[in-house]
Structure formats: structure tokens, C-alpha cells
Design a protein around this motif. Structure first.
Motif, short mmCIF file in Angstrom:
data_model
loop_
_atom_site.label_atom_id
_atom_site.label_comp_id
_atom_site.label_asym_id
_atom_site.label_seq_id
_atom_site.Cartn_x
_atom_site.Cartn_y
_atom_site.Cartn_z
N ALA A 51 0.84 -1.20 0.00
CA ALA A 51 0.00 0.00 0.00
C ALA A 51 0.87 1.25 0.00
O ALA A 51 0.64 2.20 -0.78
N ALA A 199 -6.38 4.18 -4.71
CA ALA A 199 -7.60 4.18 -3.89
C ALA A 199 -7.66 2.97 -2.95
O ALA A 199 -7.86 3.13 -1.74
N PRO A 200 -7.48 1.72 -3.47
CA PRO A 200 -7.46 0.59 -2.53
C PRO A 200 -6.30 0.65 -1.55
O PRO A 200 -6.44 0.20 -0.40
N LEU A 202 -4.99 3.42 -0.21
CA LEU A 202 -5.39 4.37 0.83
C LEU A 202 -6.45 3.75 1.75
O LEU A 202 -6.43 3.96 2.98
N ALA A 203 -7.37 2.99 1.16
CA ALA A 203 -8.41 2.32 1.97
C ALA A 203 -7.77 1.33 2.93
O ALA A 203 -8.19 1.24 4.11
N LEU A 204 -6.76 0.60 2.46
CA LEU A 204 -6.10 -0.39 3.32
C LEU A 204 -5.34 0.29 4.45
O LEU A 204 -5.41 -0.17 5.61
N SER A 206 -6.04 3.17 5.74
CA SER A 206 -7.07 3.70 6.65
C SER A 206 -7.62 2.60 7.55
O SER A 206 -7.87 2.81 8.74
N PHE A 207 -7.79 1.40 6.98
CA PHE A 207 -8.27 0.25 7.77
C PHE A 207 -7.28 -0.10 8.87
O PHE A 207 -7.67 -0.30 10.04
#
Length: 309
Positions: A51, A199-200, A202-204, A206-207
Motif C-alpha cells: 500500500a 484508492a485501494p 489508501l483504503a487499506l 485507513s483500515f
């Protein structure tokens, strides 16, 4: 006096070849020594490393595109749906490749990873035959057959790690095929690929942050190391692009074995990974196949030069 322009042109070509050679060696050396870098981040999840590799590559490539004044070429890609779709596919393939590679380093399977990149040129030849309808020469066919025996030998003794080698070889071969068929500059194409994955990524991140398990920010050196993955990803690809423009394909093809050779040496001599008799047998067969492949490449290049002469 009439030979002076020719001498200048020859000198310029020689300088370009030297620069291309240095750039190529630099690119493959960085790829070959990457396990040392990722070992320093060994306690960070491979998913988080990938990521950050994506996120910081986007930032690094934004600077590179501005410095090289390639923003127009980059923006133009978004008005071409077919090219954008192809780059989205190549982004998924390179993302899978990065994840499997970092997981292999993290779990002490660097030798298995090196095997994947030794196999890669042979998979490229096979794809060229099956997909691009290129003619498979006799020595190439024999090389692929010998490599297949080597893979089968490894499958019998160490099938648990065979998937790592095959996943790396196949994902990178298909990535190369997609990029070969997609007419975009290398830096702009890589920028689009990393943007697709951003995008994925950043989502990871954030998770992980919401779960309280984010490694980024916990330690200064780990944070710097994660930021550095952006340059680590982009710099060898830029060096490779310089090398590809300056060197013959045969020279470039021979240089590609620098990276897996360094990875193999790191795995065996620095990280102490075990080498069973079956694994040595598999590697020896694949090295024989590669030697035959190199012989065929050099013979083909000499034949072409004689034809042109």
C-alpha cells in the motif's frame, strides 16, 4: 576532415551505450538487492508495505512527470478508454507481483522468488508463441522443455513454495505482455498504474489505522523506509527505460539475469535459506535452460547482423 561528423556521432552513440549499460546494471542491481530493503521492514505487514509502495510511488512519479514535462502524455491517457483499461489490468498484475514478492521475502522464501524471475524469460517466450503467434525456435522449445522438467522436480519435493515462483513468473510475464501491447511512455504508464491502485491502497492504510495496527508513524526509521518504497519502486523502472532505449534487446535480455542471481545469493548466503538436493536439481535444470536460451539469443543476433551486412 570529412570523417569528423562520423567520429562525433560514433562517440555520442558510444556514450549513450555506456550510459544505457550503467542504467541497466543499476536497475537490475536495485531489483536484485530489494530483499535487503524489505527485510528491514520485516515486521510490517506485506499488505501495508505494498500500500505504501503504491501511495509513495504516486507522489514520487508526480515529481518525475513534472521534471520531465510529461503531464500532457499522462493526462492524454485518460481520454483513451482502451489504453486506460489495459493499464488498469497491468496495475492489477503488478500489484499481485509486488504482494507475492514482499510476502516471499517476509516469510524467508527469497530463493523461491528468485526462481520465479529466472523462469520469467522462458514464460515470456511461451506467451509470445501462444498469444503473439511468434515462431518458437528449436533451441527455445528445448529450453522450455528442460525448464518444465526443473519445475516438475521442484513440484515433487517442494510444492509448498512452487506457487510463489510460478505466481511471480506468470504475473510479471503477463504484465510485460500487456505493457508491450499498450503504446504509452513508461513513466506515464507507471503513473497511471499506481494511480489506479492508489484508492485501494489508501483504503487499506485507513483500515490499519482504524484497527490501531498501522506501522507507519510508530517508528521514525520504519516511516522513512515506507516512504522510501516510492523511490525504490520508480527509480529502477526509470533506469530500465533509459537502458531499453540505448541498448540492443539481446544485451538487455542478458542483463535481466542480474536481479534473480543477486536474489538467489541473498537468499542462500545472507539469509541462510536451505537448499535441498531437489531444489539444487531444479535450479540446475533451469540454469541449463537459460544457458540454452541465451545461446539461442546470441546466435540469432549474430545471424541478423550477418544478414544486414
Amino acid at each position: 576532415m570529412s570523417s569528423q561528423p562520423t567520429d562525433i556521432a560514433d562517440a555520442e552513440q558510444a556514450a549513450q551505450r555506456r550510459a544505457g549499460l550503467l542504467a541497466g546494471v543499476g536497475a537490475y542491481a536495485i531489483w536484485g538487492l530489494m530483499p535487503l530493503y524489505f527485510k528491514l521492514l520485516g515486521h510490517v505487514s506485506p499488505f501495508e508495505i505494498v500500500a505504501h509502495r503504491v501511495i509513495w510511488s504516486v507522489a514520487f512519479l508526480a515529481i518525475v512527470l513534472a521534471a520531465m514535462r510529461q503531464y500532457r502524455a499522462f493526462v492524454a491517457i485518460f481520454s483513451q478508454p482502451r489504453i486506460l483499461a489495459a493499464l488498469a489490468l497491468s496495475a492489477v498484475l503488478i500489484g499481485i507481483n509486488w504482494l507475492v514478492y514482499i510476502w516471499a521475502v517476509d516469510t524467508d522464501h527469497v530463493v523461491a522468488a528468485s526462481l520465479g524471475y529466472f523462469l520469467n524469460p522462458l514464460v515470456n517466450v511461451l506467451l509470445g508463441t501462444l498469444v503473439l503467434k511468434e515462431v518458437l525456435r528449436r533451441r527455445q522449445a528445448v529450453a522450455i522443455g528442460i525448464a518444465a522438467v526443473g519445475v516438475a522436480l521442484l513440484a515433487i519435493g517442494e510444492w509448498q513454495t512452487l506457487w510463489i515462483s510460478l505466481a511471480l513468473a506468470i504475473s510479471f510475464a503477463f504484465y510485460g505482455l500487456v505493457r508491450k501491447l499498450t503504446p504509452v511512455p513508461s513513466t506515464s504508464g507507471l503513473a497511471v498504474e499506481t494511480l489506479v491502485l492508489c484508492a485501494p491502497a489508501l483504503a487499506l492504510v485507513s483500515f490499519y489505522a482504524a484497527q490501531g495496527t498501522l506501522a507507519f508513524g510508530d517508528d521514525r526509521w520504519v516511516t522513512i523506509g515506507l516512504i522510501g518504497t516510492g523511490a525504490l519502486t520508480s527509480v529502477p523502472l526509470i533506469l530500465f527505460a533509459i537502458s531499453a532505449r540505448a541498448l540492443p534487446l539481446v544485451t538487455l535480455g542478458l542483463m535481466q539475469y542480474i536481479a534473480p542471481s543477486l536474489q538467489f545469493l541473498c537468499g542462500v548466503f545472507l539469509f541462510g535459506e536451505p537448499m535441498s538436493a531437489g531444489r539444487w536439481g531444479s535450479f540446475l535444470l533451469i540454469w541449463v535452460a537459460l544457458a540454452l536460451f541465451v545461446w539461442d539469443s546470441l546466435s540469432g543476433a549474430r545471424a541478423r547482423r550477418r544478414t544486414l551486412a
